[in-house]
Scaffold this motif. Structure first.
Motif, mmCIF file in Angstrom:
data_model
loop_
_atom_site.group_PDB
_atom_site.id
_atom_site.type_symbol
_atom_site.label_atom_id
_atom_site.label_comp_id
_atom_site.label_asym_id
_atom_site.label_seq_id
_atom_site.Cartn_x
_atom_site.Cartn_y
_atom_site.Cartn_z
ATOM 1 N N THR A 121 22.011 -6.032 50.034
ATOM 2 C CA THR A 121 21.466 -6.282 48.688
ATOM 3 C C THR A 121 22.231 -5.476 47.627
ATOM 4 O OG1 THR A 121 19.778 -4.617 49.055
ATOM 5 C CG2 THR A 121 19.115 -6.895 49.395
ATOM 6 N N ASP A 122 22.678 -4.245 47.994
ATOM 7 C CA ASP A 122 23.505 -3.445 47.055
ATOM 8 C C ASP A 122 24.798 -4.202 46.773
ATOM 9 O OD1 ASP A 122 21.708 -1.267 47.294
ATOM 10 O OD2 ASP A 122 22.746 -0.569 49.091
ATOM 11 N N GLN A 123 25.355 -4.724 47.863
ATOM 12 C CA GLN A 123 26.631 -5.446 47.775
ATOM 13 C C GLN A 123 26.478 -6.676 46.866
ATOM 14 O OE1 GLN A 123 27.689 -6.298 51.744
ATOM 15 N NE2 GLN A 123 29.875 -6.234 51.363
ATOM 16 N N GLN A 124 25.402 -7.428 47.093
ATOM 17 C CA GLN A 124 25.190 -8.657 46.336
ATOM 18 C C GLN A 124 24.976 -8.366 44.854
ATOM 19 O OE1 GLN A 124 25.748 -11.703 47.729
ATOM 20 N NE2 GLN A 124 25.701 -12.292 45.570
ATOM 21 N N ARG A 125 24.231 -7.290 44.558
ATOM 22 C CA ARG A 125 23.968 -6.962 43.159
ATOM 23 C C ARG A 125 25.281 -6.658 42.417
ATOM 24 N NH1 ARG A 125 20.404 -3.328 44.081
ATOM 25 N NH2 ARG A 125 21.844 -1.600 43.904
ATOM 26 N N ILE A 126 26.146 -5.891 43.062
ATOM 27 C CA ILE A 126 27.422 -5.540 42.407
ATOM 28 C C ILE A 126 28.319 -6.771 42.304
ATOM 29 C CG2 ILE A 126 29.472 -4.060 42.556
ATOM 30 C CD1 ILE A 126 27.666 -1.949 43.841
ATOM 31 N N LEU A 127 28.278 -7.611 43.324
ATOM 32 C CA LEU A 127 29.056 -8.864 43.256
ATOM 33 C C LEU A 127 28.596 -9.712 42.068
ATOM 34 C CD1 LEU A 127 29.368 -10.023 46.970
ATOM 35 C CD2 LEU A 127 31.244 -9.598 45.380
ATOM 36 N N ASN A 128 27.284 -9.732 41.837
ATOM 37 C CA ASN A 128 26.760 -10.506 40.703
ATOM 38 C C ASN A 128 27.254 -9.965 39.361
ATOM 39 O OD1 ASN A 128 25.440 -12.084 42.514
ATOM 40 N ND2 ASN A 128 23.433 -11.134 42.225
ATOM 41 N N TRP A 129 27.312 -8.632 39.220
ATOM 42 C CA TRP A 129 27.843 -8.049 37.969
ATOM 43 C C TRP A 129 29.269 -8.527 37.764
ATOM 44 C CZ3 TRP A 129 27.473 -2.084 39.093
ATOM 45 C CH2 TRP A 129 26.124 -1.707 39.280
ATOM 46 N N LEU A 130 30.050 -8.396 38.866
ATOM 47 C CA LEU A 130 31.469 -8.731 38.748
ATOM 48 C C LEU A 130 31.648 -10.214 38.440
ATOM 49 C CD1 LEU A 130 32.960 -6.686 41.720
ATOM 50 C CD2 LEU A 130 33.245 -6.207 39.302
ATOM 51 N N ARG A 131 30.811 -11.039 39.053
ATOM 52 C CA ARG A 131 30.905 -12.484 38.831
ATOM 53 C C ARG A 131 30.667 -12.832 37.358
ATOM 54 N NH1 ARG A 131 34.286 -14.473 40.478
ATOM 55 N NH2 ARG A 131 34.323 -14.693 42.679
ATOM 56 N N ASP A 132 29.767 -12.058 36.723
ATOM 57 C CA ASP A 132 29.495 -12.285 35.300
ATOM 58 C C ASP A 132 30.710 -11.937 34.437
ATOM 59 O OD1 ASP A 132 26.948 -12.991 35.839
ATOM 60 O OD2 ASP A 132 26.049 -11.064 35.293
ATOM 61 N N MET A 133 31.514 -10.999 34.937
ATOM 62 C CA MET A 133 32.613 -10.480 34.113
ATOM 63 C C MET A 133 33.939 -11.209 34.294
ATOM 64 S SD MET A 133 32.167 -6.434 34.814
ATOM 65 C CE MET A 133 33.689 -6.028 33.988
ATOM 66 N N PHE A 134 34.169 -11.745 35.507
ATOM 67 C CA PHE A 134 35.496 -12.288 35.804
ATOM 68 C C PHE A 134 35.425 -13.783 36.139
ATOM 69 C CE2 PHE A 134 35.955 -7.771 36.450
ATOM 70 C CZ PHE A 134 37.190 -7.516 35.873
ATOM 71 N N PRO A 135 36.516 -14.514 35.860
ATOM 72 C CA PRO A 135 36.539 -15.947 36.152
ATOM 73 C C PRO A 135 36.323 -16.213 37.641
ATOM 74 C CG PRO A 135 38.523 -15.267 34.951
ATOM 75 C CD PRO A 135 37.766 -14.029 35.256
ATOM 76 N N SER A 136 35.914 -17.439 37.959
ATOM 77 C CA SER A 136 35.480 -17.739 39.330
ATOM 78 C C SER A 136 36.605 -17.680 40.360
ATOM 79 C CB SER A 136 34.801 -19.104 39.364
ATOM 80 O OG SER A 136 35.712 -20.061 38.885
ATOM 81 N N HIS A 137 37.884 -17.812 39.923
ATOM 82 C CA HIS A 137 38.964 -17.786 40.930
ATOM 83 C C HIS A 137 39.243 -16.364 41.434
ATOM 84 C CE1 HIS A 137 41.309 -16.624 37.360
ATOM 85 N NE2 HIS A 137 42.045 -15.974 38.234
ATOM 86 N N VAL A 138 38.713 -15.363 40.735
ATOM 87 C CA VAL A 138 39.015 -13.972 41.117
ATOM 88 C C VAL A 138 38.296 -13.644 42.426
ATOM 89 C CG1 VAL A 138 38.867 -11.539 40.419
ATOM 90 C CG2 VAL A 138 39.243 -13.318 38.697
ATOM 91 N N LYS A 139 39.067 -13.143 43.406
ATOM 92 C CA LYS A 139 38.457 -12.770 44.692
ATOM 93 C C LYS A 139 37.785 -11.405 44.545
ATOM 94 C CE LYS A 139 40.013 -16.303 46.893
ATOM 95 N NZ LYS A 139 39.076 -17.400 47.073
ATOM 96 N N LEU A 140 36.532 -11.323 44.924
ATOM 97 C CA LEU A 140 35.775 -10.081 44.757
ATOM 98 C C LEU A 140 35.371 -9.532 46.119
ATOM 99 C CD1 LEU A 140 33.394 -11.300 41.902
ATOM 100 C CD2 LEU A 140 35.549 -10.039 41.668
ATOM 101 N N TYR A 141 35.504 -8.231 46.240
ATOM 102 C CA TYR A 141 35.266 -7.598 47.520
ATOM 103 C C TYR A 141 34.537 -6.288 47.255
ATOM 104 C CZ TYR A 141 36.899 -6.330 52.258
ATOM 105 O OH TYR A 141 36.983 -6.006 53.575
ATOM 106 N N VAL A 142 33.300 -6.154 47.740
ATOM 107 C CA VAL A 142 32.515 -4.943 47.467
ATOM 108 C C VAL A 142 32.173 -4.258 48.784
ATOM 109 C CG1 VAL A 142 30.337 -4.061 46.516
ATOM 110 C CG2 VAL A 142 31.552 -5.900 45.341
ATOM 111 N N ARG A 143 32.508 -2.979 48.898
ATOM 112 C CA ARG A 143 32.253 -2.242 50.132
ATOM 113 C C ARG A 143 31.775 -0.830 49.817
ATOM 114 N NH1 ARG A 143 33.880 -5.390 54.675
ATOM 115 N NH2 ARG A 143 32.699 -3.809 55.737
ATOM 116 N N ASN A 144 31.318 -0.162 50.855
ATOM 117 C CA ASN A 144 30.994 1.253 50.781
ATOM 118 C C ASN A 144 32.285 2.051 50.511
ATOM 119 O OD1 ASN A 144 30.638 4.000 52.236
ATOM 120 N ND2 ASN A 144 28.571 3.173 52.008
ATOM 121 N N ASP A 145 32.172 3.243 49.936
ATOM 122 C CA ASP A 145 33.384 4.019 49.617
ATOM 123 C C ASP A 145 34.194 4.422 50.855
ATOM 124 O OD1 ASP A 145 31.261 5.688 50.238
ATOM 125 O OD2 ASP A 145 31.961 7.324 48.964
ATOM 126 N N ALA A 146 33.552 4.404 52.022
ATOM 127 C CA ALA A 146 34.295 4.743 53.244
ATOM 128 C C ALA A 146 35.399 3.715 53.520
ATOM 129 C CB ALA A 146 33.343 4.805 54.431
#
Ligand SMILES: Nc1ncnc2c1ncn2[C@@H]1O[C@H](COP(=O)(O)OP(=O)(O)OP(=O)(O)O)[C@@H](O)[C@H]1O
Length: 359
Positions: A121-146
């Protein structure tokens, strides 16, 4: 710690190359740009790199070209709340794009590797922020800092184990088939005894025990009182509770190391215990993921990150940890990264983009 990495410098040649197309969206060059973000509790670092040819696999340029590097404060939503974390992330990305002469439309892929991402759910929330900011072709990848920390040692491959021992400690492992496991990293109250905080807290406890007559005398008393400008062990209690920062306590590790080097048994035992704790965390992850193969002898990378285990300093905590792990897992291959985790994040994004093109 980031200042020591080679990739902190901007590669002017690449900057010129990337400026060729100019104008809106072209600032990142013919192939656009990639953003790598290492978001932590202490700081957040965003790097902007030009998109490398996707067929490039084994021979990445060394040093990796860097168009911009921007540093900001905390982006862990557990520490500063969601709004502040999001603002910080938006600002570092905007600033990195602006400094590299690019804009959002030049971005091809982003890897955001941030602490506090522990659940889908943390991952999805951040993906949603990024999706709002960048065009749909941009590949988005959200992970833990490790993930970025591991990738900084494996040049973007999310496979193996990373041990982080700074103020806190955590071991995190990833397999080629997408499984992951962690050990420790639950904070100072829940047993991160191999961390900088854990080592220092044990040293402070040993001083109080010696002062009371509950424990053996130790050189730690004079050394730490002197480091802190205090005149008696009684004053240590007030100093300890005057501020709740864990990093302030963790900063005492070098004093513990020098006492152990000068033969103090109490300090030596504290470091030995920390070594065992760190090795135990790694072993737990390796065992759960089967990183060393069915016979336990297979090789796997162990990326070593954080002030307590950077290189072979003084008493040699890092080497002792490796020696301890190799008793159970002789195939351990220690790696001390040459690039910072934000570059690891950019390499992850690049690999992610490459994989999605091959699908
Ligand atoms: N020479 C040294 N030998 C051992 N430990 C050291 C040495 N110098 C600094 N340290 C320890 O390194 C730790 C800080 O490391 P680092 O900067 O990686 O942590 P951080 O980024 O604040 O923590 P975290 O990764 O948990 O957010 C402190 O505990 C400090 O005492």
């Amino acid at each position: 710690m980031t200042k020591k990495y080679r990739n902190g410098e901007i590669w002017e040649f690449e900057r010129e190359m990337s400026g060729r197309t100019g104008g809106g969206g072209g600032g990142g060059g013919v192939g656009g740009v990639i953003l790598g973000i290492d978001g932590g509790t202490t700081s957040t670092i965003c790097v902007c790199v030009p998109l490398l040819p996707l067929q490039q696999s084994l021979h990445l340029p060394d040093p990796l070209p860097l168009l911009a590097r921007v540093e900001a404060g905390c982006s862990n939503h557990n520490s500063v709340g969601e709004t502040a974390a999001r603002e910080t992330l938006e600002q570092v990305m905007a600033e990195a794009l602006s400094r590299s002469g690019s804009d959002r439309s030049a971005v091809q892929a982003i890897c955001l590797s941030v602490s506090g991402v522990n659940h889908p759910t943390d991952q999805q929330r951040i993906l949603n922020w990024l999706r709002d900011m960048f065009p749909s072709h941009v590949k988005l990848y959200v992970r833990n800092d490790a993930a970025a920390a591991l990738a900084s040692g494996t040049m973007g491959r999310l496979s193996g184990c990373v041990l982080i021992a700074g103020t806190g400690s955590i071991a995190f492992g990833f397999t080629d088939d997408g499984r992951e496991a962690r050990a420790a990293g639950a904070g100072p109250i829940l047993g991160d005894w191999g961390s900088g905080y854990g080592i220092s807290a044990q040293a402070l406890t040993a001083i109080i025990r010696a002062h009371d007559g509950r424990g053996p005398q130790t050189k730690l008393t004079n050394s730490i009182l002197q480091t802190l400008g205090l005149s008696s062990a009684d004053e240590l209690i007030g100093w300890t509770y005057a501020d709740s920062s864990w990093a302030r306590i963790a900063a005492l590790v070098p004093a513990v190391v020098s006492c152990a080097e000068s033969g103090d048994e109490v300090a030596n035992n504290i470091l030995q215990d920390a070594v065992k704790e760190l090795a135990l965390s790694v072993n737990a992850v390796v065992q759960r993921l089967g990183l060393s193969g069915s016979d336990g002898k297979g090789s796997f990378p162990l990326v070593m990150v954080g002030g307590v285990i950077e290189g072979n300093k003084g008493w040699g905590i890092a080497q002792e940890v490796i020696n301890c792990i190799s008793k159970d897992y002789p195939g351990v291959v220690p790696i001390w990264p040459k690039v910072e985790p934000a570059i690891g994040a950019a390499l992850l994004a690049w690999n992610f983009l490459k994989d999605s093109h091959q699908e």
